[in-house]
Scaffold this motif. Structure first.
Motif, PDB file in Angstrom:
ATOM      1  N   PRO A 148       0.822  -1.209   0.000  1.00  8.63           N
ATOM      2  CA  PRO A 148       0.000   0.000   0.000  1.00  8.63           C
ATOM      3  C   PRO A 148       0.858   1.262   0.000  1.00  8.63           C
ATOM      4  O   PRO A 148       1.939   1.292   0.597  1.00  8.63           O
ATOM      5  CB  PRO A 148      -0.789  -0.120   1.315  1.00  8.63           C
ATOM      6  N   ASP A 149       0.381   2.291  -0.683  1.00 13.67           N
ATOM      7  CA  ASP A 149       1.070   3.596  -0.717  1.00 13.67           C
ATOM      8  C   ASP A 149       2.510   3.487  -1.183  1.00 13.67           C
ATOM      9  O   ASP A 149       3.383   4.217  -0.703  1.00 13.67           O
ATOM     10  CB  ASP A 149       1.033   4.265   0.669  1.00 13.67           C
ATOM     11  N   ASN A 150       2.773   2.563  -2.107  1.00 13.34           N
ATOM     12  CA  ASN A 150       4.151   2.336  -2.539  1.00 13.34           C
ATOM     13  C   ASN A 150       4.277   2.426  -4.052  1.00 13.34           C
ATOM     14  O   ASN A 150       5.154   3.092  -4.567  1.00 13.34           O
ATOM     15  CB  ASN A 150       4.635   0.977  -2.015  1.00 13.34           C
ATOM     16  N   GLY A 151       3.405   1.729  -4.773  1.00 12.57           N
ATOM     17  CA  GLY A 151       3.492   1.697  -6.231  1.00 12.57           C
ATOM     18  C   GLY A 151       4.436   0.628  -6.744  1.00 12.57           C
ATOM     19  O   GLY A 151       4.493   0.351  -7.932  1.00 12.57           O
ATOM     20  N   THR A 152       5.203   0.015  -5.828  1.00  8.33           N
ATOM     21  CA  THR A 152       6.089  -1.097  -6.179  1.00  8.33           C
ATOM     22  C   THR A 152       6.003  -2.119  -5.047  1.00  8.33           C
ATOM     23  O   THR A 152       5.225  -1.956  -4.110  1.00  8.33           O
ATOM     24  CB  THR A 152       7.564  -0.649  -6.327  1.00  8.33           C
ATOM     25  N   THR A 153       6.834  -3.142  -5.131  1.00  6.86           N
ATOM     26  CA  THR A 153       6.949  -4.100  -4.032  1.00  6.86           C
ATOM     27  C   THR A 153       8.318  -3.990  -3.366  1.00  6.86           C
ATOM     28  O   THR A 153       8.788  -4.913  -2.718  1.00  6.86           O
ATOM     29  CB  THR A 153       6.731  -5.540  -4.540  1.00  6.86           C
ATOM     30  N   SER A 182       7.144   3.614   7.938  1.00  4.87           N
ATOM     31  CA  SER A 182       8.150   2.575   7.716  1.00  4.87           C
ATOM     32  C   SER A 182       7.631   1.149   7.849  1.00  4.87           C
ATOM     33  O   SER A 182       8.411   0.204   7.742  1.00  4.87           O
ATOM     34  CB  SER A 182       9.316   2.751   8.699  1.00  4.87           C
ATOM     35  N   GLU A 183       6.328   0.969   8.093  1.00  6.19           N
ATOM     36  CA  GLU A 183       5.795  -0.389   8.261  1.00  6.19           C
ATOM     37  C   GLU A 183       4.589  -0.605   7.355  1.00  6.19           C
ATOM     38  O   GLU A 183       3.591   0.114   7.431  1.00  6.19           O
ATOM     39  CB  GLU A 183       5.375  -0.645   9.710  1.00  6.19           C
ATOM     40  N   TYR A 184       4.691  -1.623   6.506  1.00  2.00           N
ATOM     41  CA  TYR A 184       3.579  -2.042   5.667  1.00  2.00           C
ATOM     42  C   TYR A 184       2.800  -3.114   6.418  1.00  2.00           C
ATOM     43  O   TYR A 184       3.376  -4.123   6.803  1.00  2.00           O
ATOM     44  CB  TYR A 184       4.079  -2.590   4.332  1.00  2.00           C
ATOM     45  N   GLN A 185       1.513  -2.887   6.624  1.00  2.00           N
ATOM     46  CA  GLN A 185       0.663  -3.872   7.273  1.00  2.00           C
ATOM     47  C   GLN A 185      -0.248  -4.495   6.217  1.00  2.00           C
ATOM     48  O   GLN A 185      -1.033  -3.799   5.575  1.00  2.00           O
ATOM     49  CB  GLN A 185      -0.162  -3.230   8.391  1.00  2.00           C
ATOM     50  N   LEU A 186      -0.092  -5.813   6.045  1.00  2.00           N
ATOM     51  CA  LEU A 186      -0.838  -6.566   5.043  1.00  2.00           C
ATOM     52  C   LEU A 186      -1.760  -7.549   5.759  1.00  2.00           C
ATOM     53  O   LEU A 186      -1.365  -8.159   6.756  1.00  2.00           O
ATOM     54  CB  LEU A 186       0.122  -7.311   4.120  1.00  2.00           C
ATOM     55  N   PHE A 187      -2.958  -7.725   5.238  1.00  2.00           N
ATOM     56  CA  PHE A 187      -3.969  -8.550   5.903  1.00  2.00           C
ATOM     57  C   PHE A 187      -4.365  -9.714   4.997  1.00  2.00           C
ATOM     58  O   PHE A 187      -4.947  -9.527   3.938  1.00  2.00           O
ATOM     59  CB  PHE A 187      -5.174  -7.682   6.290  1.00  2.00           C
ATOM     60  N   ALA A 188      -4.011 -10.923   5.450  1.00  2.00           N
ATOM     61  CA  ALA A 188      -4.181 -12.130   4.635  1.00  2.00           C
ATOM     62  C   ALA A 188      -5.642 -12.541   4.488  1.00  2.00           C
ATOM     63  O   ALA A 188      -5.983 -13.236   3.538  1.00  2.00           O
ATOM     64  CB  ALA A 188      -3.378 -13.281   5.237  1.00  2.00           C
ATOM     65  N   ASP A 189      -6.495 -12.143   5.429  1.00  2.00           N
ATOM     66  CA  ASP A 189      -7.890 -12.576   5.432  1.00  2.00           C
ATOM     67  C   ASP A 189      -7.958 -14.087   5.218  1.00  2.00           C
ATOM     68  O   ASP A 189      -8.647 -14.585   4.334  1.00  2.00           O
ATOM     69  CB  ASP A 189      -8.701 -11.829   4.370  1.00  2.00           C
ATOM     70  N   SER A 190      -7.190 -14.806   6.040  1.00  2.00           N
ATOM     71  CA  SER A 190      -7.015 -16.241   5.841  1.00  2.00           C
ATOM     72  C   SER A 190      -8.343 -16.991   5.910  1.00  2.00           C
ATOM     73  O   SER A 190      -9.250 -16.642   6.661  1.00  2.00           O
ATOM     74  CB  SER A 190      -6.029 -16.813   6.857  1.00  2.00           C
ATOM     75  N   ASP A 191      -8.415 -18.009   5.094  1.00  2.00           N
ATOM     76  CA  ASP A 191      -9.637 -18.780   4.882  1.00  2.00           C
ATOM     77  C   ASP A 191     -10.000 -19.547   6.152  1.00  2.00           C
ATOM     78  O   ASP A 191      -9.179 -20.286   6.698  1.00  2.00           O
ATOM     79  CB  ASP A 191      -9.413 -19.743   3.719  1.00  2.00           C
TER      80      ASP A 191
END
Length: 198
Positions: free
Chosen positions: A117-122, A147-156
């Motif tokens: 998020p808010d990056n445009g790249t990985t 400085s921290e990317y928070q990603l949410f897996a929404d795991s099954d």
């Protein structure tokens, strides 16, 4: 027969001109190749000591539920001297990691990084963090504190107890390349830790 007659001598100037053209062509090819080759990516050639797990949530307090999935998470940091491309980096548990290594990758108990998020790249900068939570968040992925990317897996929820896939008392959190090559890992063999900081 077409071409230069065999009895005409080749001058030194002609030979030098041909050598200079060949050298210029070679240098041009080398420069072009270096311009098309991007930075090494975590999914390809990044060595295992540039991403380091710094925190793991393994056991949500109370009964596992859909609502407390985010108490399970893995946080890792770019500890290299420069930026790292984390495209296709996986966060897995023991079960999923074993399948990835065998070439039998599964979507359960696995999160693949495809964007930030808010990056445009990985690409993450030196010192930046990525935290992958097992649950979800209203508003989705985000960047906090600059400085921290928070990603949410929404795991099954079909893949684990209410979508929580780390075993409470004995498991490993893996951060790997797409082929299963290990970038970082953290194992535990006891219950009740909730959050570990290796």
């Amino acid at each position: 027969m077409r071409g230069r007659p065999s009895h005409v001598p080749i001058s030194k100037e002609s030979i030098l001109m041909r050598l200079n053209k060949s050298a210029i062509l070679f240098v041009g090819v080398v420069i072009a190749a270096s311009m098309t080759t991007g930075p090494a990516t975590a999914s390809a050639d990044v060595p295992g000591d540039v991403l380091r797990i710094v925190e793991v949530g393994t056991d949500a307090m109370g009964a596992d539920s859909y609502a407390n999935r985010n108490r399970e998470f893995v946080k890792f940091q770019n500890v290299s001297d420069g930026p790292i491309d984390v495209a296709n980096v996986l966060v897995e548990d023991n079960w999923a990691h074993a399948k990835t290594v065998k070439g039998d990758a599964h979507t359960c108990n696995t999160y693949k990084i495809v964007d930030l998020p808010d990056n445009g790249t990985t690409v993450i900068a030196k010192g930046e963090y990525v935290t992958v939570f097992n649950g979800s968040r209203l508003g989705g992925d985000r960047k906090i504190n600059g400085s921290e990317y928070q990603l949410f897996a929404d795991s099954d929820t079909d893949c684990g107890t209410a979508g929580q896939f780390f075993n409470n008392n004995n498991d490993t959190a893996w951060v790997t390349k797409a082929n299963g090559d290990v970038l970082s890992s953290y194992s535990w063999d006891h219950n009740g830790g909730y959050v570990f900081k290796p």
